[in-house]
Write a protein that holds these residues in place. Structure first.
Motif, PDB file in Angstrom:
ATOM      1  N   PHE A 121     -95.455  68.041 -68.307  1.00  0.00           N
ATOM      2  CA  PHE A 121     -94.442  66.681 -67.602  1.00  0.00           C
ATOM      3  C   PHE A 121     -93.342  66.965 -68.581  1.00  0.00           C
ATOM      4  O   PHE A 121     -92.430  66.853 -69.298  1.00  0.00           O
ATOM      5  CB  PHE A 121     -95.632  65.989 -67.060  1.00  0.00           C
ATOM      6  N   VAL A 122     -94.288  66.408 -69.978  1.00  0.00           N
ATOM      7  CA  VAL A 122     -93.358  65.968 -71.260  1.00  0.00           C
ATOM      8  C   VAL A 122     -92.996  67.381 -72.179  1.00  0.00           C
ATOM      9  O   VAL A 122     -92.037  67.084 -72.236  1.00  0.00           O
ATOM     10  CB  VAL A 122     -94.299  65.735 -72.449  1.00  0.00           C
ATOM     11  N   LEU A 123     -93.172  68.549 -71.231  1.00  0.00           N
ATOM     12  CA  LEU A 123     -92.509  69.933 -72.322  1.00  0.00           C
ATOM     13  C   LEU A 123     -91.231  69.831 -71.306  1.00  0.00           C
ATOM     14  O   LEU A 123     -90.209  70.004 -71.720  1.00  0.00           O
ATOM     15  CB  LEU A 123     -93.330  71.198 -72.165  1.00  0.00           C
ATOM     16  N   ALA A 124     -91.321  70.036 -69.894  1.00  0.00           N
ATOM     17  CA  ALA A 124     -90.295  70.172 -69.142  1.00  0.00           C
ATOM     18  C   ALA A 124     -89.255  69.249 -69.385  1.00  0.00           C
ATOM     19  O   ALA A 124     -88.227  69.883 -69.448  1.00  0.00           O
ATOM     20  CB  ALA A 124     -90.714  69.818 -67.826  1.00  0.00           C
ATOM     21  N   LYS A 125     -89.254  67.698 -69.368  1.00  0.00           N
ATOM     22  CA  LYS A 125     -88.825  67.079 -69.592  1.00  0.00           C
ATOM     23  C   LYS A 125     -87.904  67.156 -71.369  1.00  0.00           C
ATOM     24  O   LYS A 125     -87.420  66.907 -71.269  1.00  0.00           O
ATOM     25  CB  LYS A 125     -88.604  65.060 -69.717  1.00  0.00           C
ATOM     26  N   PHE A 126     -88.789  67.472 -72.162  1.00  0.00           N
ATOM     27  CA  PHE A 126     -88.097  67.877 -73.070  1.00  0.00           C
ATOM     28  C   PHE A 126     -87.258  68.579 -73.454  1.00  0.00           C
ATOM     29  O   PHE A 126     -86.529  69.010 -74.401  1.00  0.00           O
ATOM     30  CB  PHE A 126     -89.132  67.801 -74.201  1.00  0.00           C
ATOM     31  N   THR A 127     -87.581  69.851 -72.642  1.00  0.00           N
ATOM     32  CA  THR A 127     -86.922  71.425 -72.299  1.00  0.00           C
ATOM     33  C   THR A 127     -85.558  71.127 -72.266  1.00  0.00           C
ATOM     34  O   THR A 127     -84.503  71.824 -72.656  1.00  0.00           O
ATOM     35  CB  THR A 127     -87.872  72.098 -71.430  1.00  0.00           C
ATOM     36  N   MET A 128     -85.337  70.611 -70.822  1.00  0.00           N
ATOM     37  CA  MET A 128     -83.764  70.107 -70.693  1.00  0.00           C
ATOM     38  C   MET A 128     -83.782  68.628 -70.830  1.00  0.00           C
ATOM     39  O   MET A 128     -81.830  69.754 -71.223  1.00  0.00           O
ATOM     40  CB  MET A 128     -84.583  69.329 -68.880  1.00  0.00           C
ATOM     41  N   ALA A 129     -84.005  68.403 -71.296  1.00  0.00           N
ATOM     42  CA  ALA A 129     -82.953  67.348 -72.151  1.00  0.00           C
ATOM     43  C   ALA A 129     -82.477  67.784 -73.647  1.00  0.00           C
ATOM     44  O   ALA A 129     -81.576  67.337 -73.522  1.00  0.00           O
ATOM     45  CB  ALA A 129     -83.469  65.908 -72.238  1.00  0.00           C
ATOM     46  N   GLY A 130     -83.421  68.424 -73.969  1.00  0.00           N
ATOM     47  CA  GLY A 130     -82.716  69.233 -75.381  1.00  0.00           C
ATOM     48  C   GLY A 130     -81.660  70.977 -75.037  1.00  0.00           C
ATOM     49  O   GLY A 130     -80.805  70.353 -76.111  1.00  0.00           O
ATOM     50  N   VAL A 167     -78.316  73.080 -86.838  1.00  0.00           N
ATOM     51  CA  VAL A 167     -79.192  71.961 -88.273  1.00  0.00           C
ATOM     52  C   VAL A 167     -78.936  70.938 -87.265  1.00  0.00           C
ATOM     53  O   VAL A 167     -80.661  70.296 -87.489  1.00  0.00           O
ATOM     54  CB  VAL A 167     -79.114  72.521 -89.598  1.00  0.00           C
ATOM     55  N   PHE A 168     -77.982  70.224 -87.316  1.00  0.00           N
ATOM     56  CA  PHE A 168     -77.817  68.782 -86.475  1.00  0.00           C
ATOM     57  C   PHE A 168     -78.747  68.870 -85.249  1.00  0.00           C
ATOM     58  O   PHE A 168     -78.864  67.137 -84.820  1.00  0.00           O
ATOM     59  CB  PHE A 168     -76.224  68.410 -86.645  1.00  0.00           C
ATOM     60  N   GLY A 169     -78.166  70.410 -84.579  1.00  0.00           N
ATOM     61  CA  GLY A 169     -79.474  70.086 -82.991  1.00  0.00           C
ATOM     62  C   GLY A 169     -80.430  69.703 -83.318  1.00  0.00           C
ATOM     63  O   GLY A 169     -81.374  69.113 -82.589  1.00  0.00           O
ATOM     64  N   VAL A 170     -80.833  70.100 -84.038  1.00  0.00           N
ATOM     65  CA  VAL A 170     -82.439  70.116 -85.131  1.00  0.00           C
ATOM     66  C   VAL A 170     -82.813  68.963 -84.864  1.00  0.00           C
ATOM     67  O   VAL A 170     -84.052  68.760 -84.748  1.00  0.00           O
ATOM     68  CB  VAL A 170     -82.524  70.818 -85.693  1.00  0.00           C
ATOM     69  N   PHE A 171     -81.648  68.099 -85.743  1.00  0.00           N
ATOM     70  CA  PHE A 171     -81.801  66.350 -85.806  1.00  0.00           C
ATOM     71  C   PHE A 171     -82.155  65.703 -84.867  1.00  0.00           C
ATOM     72  O   PHE A 171     -83.115  64.787 -83.760  1.00  0.00           O
ATOM     73  CB  PHE A 171     -80.661  65.901 -87.088  1.00  0.00           C
ATOM     74  N   MET A 172     -80.933  66.143 -84.061  1.00  0.00           N
ATOM     75  CA  MET A 172     -81.298  65.391 -82.753  1.00  0.00           C
ATOM     76  C   MET A 172     -82.447  65.358 -81.680  1.00  0.00           C
ATOM     77  O   MET A 172     -82.337  64.859 -81.007  1.00  0.00           O
ATOM     78  CB  MET A 172     -79.544  65.563 -81.415  1.00  0.00           C
ATOM     79  N   LEU A 173     -82.637  66.950 -81.622  1.00  0.00           N
ATOM     80  CA  LEU A 173     -83.938  67.137 -80.530  1.00  0.00           C
ATOM     81  C   LEU A 173     -85.051  65.889 -81.734  1.00  0.00           C
ATOM     82  O   LEU A 173     -86.050  65.814 -80.684  1.00  0.00           O
ATOM     83  CB  LEU A 173     -84.643  68.830 -80.873  1.00  0.00           C
ATOM     84  N   MET A 174     -85.706  66.344 -83.062  1.00  0.00           N
ATOM     85  CA  MET A 174     -86.367  65.344 -83.405  1.00  0.00           C
ATOM     86  C   MET A 174     -86.468  63.817 -82.674  1.00  0.00           C
ATOM     87  O   MET A 174     -87.519  63.103 -82.326  1.00  0.00           O
ATOM     88  CB  MET A 174     -85.994  65.354 -84.868  1.00  0.00           C
ATOM     89  N   MET A 175     -85.479  63.465 -82.354  1.00  0.00           N
ATOM     90  CA  MET A 175     -84.426  62.402 -82.033  1.00  0.00           C
ATOM     91  C   MET A 175     -85.343  62.067 -80.815  1.00  0.00           C
ATOM     92  O   MET A 175     -85.766  61.133 -80.103  1.00  0.00           O
ATOM     93  CB  MET A 175     -83.212  61.225 -82.298  1.00  0.00           C
ATOM     94  N   LEU A 176     -84.636  62.726 -80.198  1.00  0.00           N
ATOM     95  CA  LEU A 176     -85.285  62.890 -78.622  1.00  0.00           C
ATOM     96  C   LEU A 176     -86.517  63.109 -77.752  1.00  0.00           C
ATOM     97  O   LEU A 176     -87.380  62.464 -77.848  1.00  0.00           O
ATOM     98  CB  LEU A 176     -84.603  64.364 -77.981  1.00  0.00           C
TER      99      LEU A 176
END
Length: 264
Positions: A121-130, A167-176
């Motif tokens: 559930f959590v991974l699916a949300k993170f995957t799509m939003a990411g 690299v900036f995208g990795v930071f945004m994924l951490m924030m997500l």
């Protein structure tokens, strides 16, 4: 196999929801607007000040001298300065209820009874939003590159620009991931937003501390992407990158644990 099929089906549901609620549209409009206007402001700010202030004004002359002649490097500084702050806040506001909303609507309980585990559930949300966030970030950086190239006749090495965006995208994924944890913990959207803002500003302050700052994820918000765009490898970059990935993984694991506990 059943778990994977449920996970895949939930990914589709997440995609439709993000498109239906226009989150992706809002996010890409905000990011692209700053990617386009930042190079323009960098290039023409001097002319704008000269037009607005009298030529004999000492303050206007001092400001013009302090600004100097803008370069393509200044354009990227402006781009990441804006995206790193306004972009992160936009992501926070769009996704601050990403798990909490599912709990309140009863969707979480429904999908769990259908065999979807809290981790999926959590991974699916993170995957799509990411995925949507990464698409937005890369598109914005490439638009910024095009505008910089046109306005300054040079926009840097495209490969380096792309790597800086990643690299900036990795930071945004951490924030997500942190936002998802806040949404899992919080009892209201307002509390989730407050926790998310606190985490965001915590990393900004932490990155500004001498010696320690270069090891923290906050350097991936602007400093490291700019350095990589210029073709340089920032000091302690690997440590900061690993710490960012680690915080992302730990946040997702914690969000999964909280979600699973509250379903018992």
């Amino acid at each position: 196999m059943r778990l994977f099929n449920n996970y895949r089906a939930f990914l589709g549901k997440e995609l439709m929801e993000n498109l239906r609620t226009k989150k992706f549209l809002v996010m890409i409009c905000v990011f692209l607007s700053f990617a386009m206007t930042s190079p323009l402001l960098t290039r023409f700010m001097g002319e704008f000040l000269a037009f607005m202030l009298p030529g004999e004004d000492e303050m206007a002359m001092a400001m013009a001298n302090a600004m100097g002649t803008p370069t393509w490097v200044d354009s990227y500084i402006q781009i990441y300065g804006n995206l790193g702050q306004i972009g992160a806040i936009t992501v926070l506001l769009l996704f601050m209820g990403i798990i909490l909303r599912e709990k309140r609507s009863g969707t979480a309980d429904l999908v769990f009874t259908k065999g979807l585990q809290p981790s999926a559930f959590v991974l699916a949300k993170f995957t799509m939003a990411g995925i949507l966030i990464l698409i937005t970030v890369i598109a914005s950086v490439l638009i910024g590159y095009i505008y910089t190239l046109v306005l300054f006749e040079y926009g840097g090495n495209l490969g380096h620009v792309f790597l800086g965006g990643l690299v900036f995208g990795v930071f945004m994924l951490m924030m997500l991931a942190i936002i998802m944890l806040c949404s899992a913990i919080a009892r209201s959207t307002a509390i989730s937003a407050v926790l998310g803002f606190f985490a965001f500003f915590f990393f900004i302050v932490l990155s500004a501390i001498p010696v320690i700052g270069v090891f923290t994820p906050g350097t991936l918000m602007a400093g490291s992407p700019i350095e990589i765009t210029l073709g340089h490898t920032p000091d302690r970059f690997i440590i900061a990158f690993i710490s960012t990935i680690l915080i992302t993984v730990l946040s997702l694991l914690a969000a999964t644990k909280v979600t699973a506990t509250r379903q018992m």
